[in-house]
Design a protein around this motif. Sequence first.
Motif, PDB file in Angstrom:
ATOM      1  N   VAL A  60     -11.880  -9.692  -4.723  1.00 34.90           N
ATOM      2  CA  VAL A  60     -12.375  -8.734  -3.738  1.00 34.90           C
ATOM      3  C   VAL A  60     -13.466  -7.899  -4.387  1.00 34.90           C
ATOM      4  N   PRO A  61     -14.384  -7.346  -3.591  1.00 33.13           N
ATOM      5  CA  PRO A  61     -15.422  -6.491  -4.162  1.00 33.13           C
ATOM      6  C   PRO A  61     -14.902  -5.102  -4.471  1.00 33.13           C
ATOM      7  N   LEU A  62     -15.650  -4.373  -5.279  1.00 31.09           N
ATOM      8  CA  LEU A  62     -15.300  -2.992  -5.618  1.00 31.09           C
ATOM      9  C   LEU A  62     -15.146  -2.150  -4.365  1.00 31.09           C
ATOM     10  N   SER A  63     -16.014  -2.346  -3.387  1.00 29.67           N
ATOM     11  CA  SER A  63     -15.974  -1.530  -2.170  1.00 29.67           C
ATOM     12  C   SER A  63     -14.644  -1.636  -1.448  1.00 29.67           C
ATOM     13  N   GLU A  64     -13.989  -2.795  -1.529  1.00 27.21           N
ATOM     14  CA  GLU A  64     -12.694  -2.951  -0.860  1.00 27.21           C
ATOM     15  C   GLU A  64     -11.619  -2.152  -1.588  1.00 27.21           C
ATOM     16  N   LEU A  65     -11.628  -2.167  -2.907  1.00 29.01           N
ATOM     17  CA  LEU A  65     -10.654  -1.376  -3.658  1.00 29.01           C
ATOM     18  C   LEU A  65     -10.876   0.114  -3.409  1.00 29.01           C
ATOM     19  N   VAL A  66     -12.127   0.535  -3.328  1.00 31.78           N
ATOM     20  CA  VAL A  66     -12.444   1.935  -3.042  1.00 31.78           C
ATOM     21  C   VAL A  66     -11.933   2.322  -1.658  1.00 31.78           C
ATOM     22  N   ARG A  67     -12.126   1.430  -0.697  1.00 32.72           N
ATOM     23  CA  ARG A  67     -11.648   1.711   0.666  1.00 32.72           C
ATOM     24  C   ARG A  67     -10.139   1.938   0.683  1.00 32.72           C
ATOM     25  N   VAL A  68      -9.404   1.062   0.018  1.00 34.13           N
ATOM     26  CA  VAL A  68      -7.943   1.181   0.014  1.00 34.13           C
ATOM     27  C   VAL A  68      -7.509   2.442  -0.718  1.00 34.13           C
ATOM     28  N   ALA A  69      -8.146   2.738  -1.836  1.00 37.29           N
ATOM     29  CA  ALA A  69      -7.802   3.961  -2.571  1.00 37.29           C
ATOM     30  C   ALA A  69      -8.023   5.194  -1.700  1.00 37.29           C
ATOM     31  N   GLY A  70      -9.108   5.204  -0.918  1.00 37.38           N
ATOM     32  CA  GLY A  70      -9.393   6.353  -0.056  1.00 37.38           C
ATOM     33  C   GLY A  70      -8.433   6.504   1.098  1.00 37.38           C
ATOM     34  N   ILE A  71      -7.832   5.406   1.549  1.00 43.74           N
ATOM     35  CA  ILE A  71      -6.922   5.449   2.697  1.00 43.74           C
ATOM     36  C   ILE A  71      -5.598   6.127   2.350  1.00 43.74           C
ATOM     37  N   ARG A  72      -5.290   6.226   1.055  1.00 45.54           N
ATOM     38  CA  ARG A  72      -4.006   6.843   0.681  1.00 45.54           C
ATOM     39  C   ARG A  72      -3.820   8.224   1.285  1.00 45.54           C
ATOM     40  N   TRP A  73      -4.905   8.965   1.499  1.00 47.23           N
ATOM     41  CA  TRP A  73      -4.784  10.320   2.030  1.00 47.23           C
ATOM     42  C   TRP A  73      -4.341  10.344   3.488  1.00 47.23           C
ATOM     43  N   CYS A  74      -4.376   9.190   4.151  1.00 47.89           N
ATOM     44  CA  CYS A  74      -3.940   9.154   5.553  1.00 47.89           C
ATOM     45  C   CYS A  74      -2.490   9.591   5.711  1.00 47.89           C
ATOM     46  N   ILE A  75      -1.646   9.291   4.726  1.00 49.18           N
ATOM     47  CA  ILE A  75      -0.241   9.681   4.869  1.00 49.18           C
ATOM     48  C   ILE A  75      -0.092  11.191   4.735  1.00 49.18           C
ATOM     49  N   GLU A  76      -0.961  11.833   3.962  1.00 46.29           N
ATOM     50  CA  GLU A  76      -0.938  13.297   3.906  1.00 46.29           C
ATOM     51  C   GLU A  76      -1.313  13.878   5.264  1.00 46.29           C
ATOM     52  N   GLU A  77      -2.263  13.238   5.943  1.00 48.04           N
ATOM     53  CA  GLU A  77      -2.623  13.690   7.287  1.00 48.04           C
ATOM     54  C   GLU A  77      -1.461  13.485   8.251  1.00 48.04           C
ATOM     55  N   CYS A  78      -0.719  12.391   8.075  1.00 45.74           N
ATOM     56  CA  CYS A  78       0.470  12.158   8.908  1.00 45.74           C
ATOM     57  C   CYS A  78       1.509  13.255   8.684  1.00 45.74           C
ATOM     58  N   PHE A  79       1.758  13.611   7.423  1.00 50.94           N
ATOM     59  CA  PHE A  79       2.719  14.673   7.130  1.00 50.94           C
ATOM     60  C   PHE A  79       2.263  15.998   7.745  1.00 50.94           C
ATOM     61  N   GLN A  80       0.979  16.286   7.612  1.00 50.42           N
ATOM     62  CA  GLN A  80       0.454  17.532   8.160  1.00 50.42           C
ATOM     63  C   GLN A  80       0.627  17.569   9.673  1.00 50.42           C
TER      64      GLN A  80
END
Length: 449
Positions: free
Chosen positions: A317-337
């Motif tokens: 996979v390209p670097l951009s895909e790993l970056v995308r997945v790493a950035g999505i982790r914050w979505c669960i914090e938004e869910c908790f909020q």
Amino acid sequence: MWTHEDCVGAAGHSVDAARWLAMFDRAMARIAGRFKRVEPRATARALVLALLSGVERKNCWRMAEQAGYARPGPMQRLLRSARWDADAVRDDIRSYVLEHLGADDSVLIVDETGFLKKGTASAGVQRQYTGTAGRIENTQVGVFLAYASSKGRALIDRRLYLPDASWCQDAERRARAGVPEQAEFATKPTLAGQMITAALDAGIGASWVTGDEAYGQDPGLRTMLESREVGYVLAVACSTRVRINRGRTAARADAVADRLPASAWHRQSAGAGAKGPRYYDWAWIEIGAGGHRHLLIRRNPSSGELAFYLCWSPGRVPLSELVRVAGIRWCIEECFQAAKGQVGLDHYQVRHWTSWHRHVTLVMLALAFLAALAADATPARVAELNRPARSTDPIDLSVPEIRHLFGALLIPSSTSLYRLLHWSNWRRRHQATARRSHYRLRLAGPSTG
């Protein structure tokens, strides 16, 4: 309830009151068969409506008052002694989320959140570290699994963490809190693995899993994901040792980062934030052989602070895909909020094991419903306007705004729907203006490196 004239007056707005109420009816119909008697079925509907209302504290007393009950007994019985299976409803929520938010770019996210308590009787409570407070507090800890895609995000599973010495080995305390005999001690990564396995077995076709250090440091979780051919981008500590040079050399992750040349760093966005793109400098290094395993390093352009991730994928996979997945982790914090701020995830006043799981499950249903409404109200849904988006258009309906609007639809109001929607548009237009200003400031800086 709003009149036909009110709904007609809302023409052209992304809110369709009748459609929203019909979607709520369908969501509740999905779980109706889990209740064998009509009384708890009706109470469950009233409780979810109360969770979606504007009542400030969503405990049984306040929600029963909101629902028009004379006392909180029916809702307390629903959470404690009524006959229904919260895990079966959880399964229904998971399929509901997949139906409304499912997309090829989906990611599963694991994380935990704390519920601060004053006493010692609540199931699983003890003095332990919680990120909610940022320190050791008397708290319950729940481990959650979220589903995130380009269509939205929602919580789809939950486990109450049961500490070993203070709970699992204390039969009397377990009995008082209603902890079932089959509930055994499991680490938080083990609980996360159980939820991920259940989701995959149920047909959740996510290609990636992400989570913070508590989960990235666990080799058992990583091994399980690789055996299921599910890629991961999991945070790890700077002291983590990795093997570089095709496995010939072992070094700490931070030592590897220190030796990287300037050309190894690439500035990319980890996704859009409230104030614009979240730009970081990223570097990736192959670890092991085969090209499927990487150490991903994130560097804050301002502070220089580093974060590290162990990554694996079934194919290249390209670097951009790993970056995308790493950035999505914050979505669960938004869910908790959203779950705590909008639908009362932490507002409960129950101590029993069963009651905790039932309350949290119904909160997850309320949150999933709001996420489905948000996905339904995107610009693609209002294409009937037959015009391109304009810079003066309001931002898309957010979960808090939808909860506010839907809550107002539930009870008679002296405020007309036209005025309610007028204020919704006003707030979102001003939010759009603020966001454009933030984007201009963020994009004015360097975007490559």
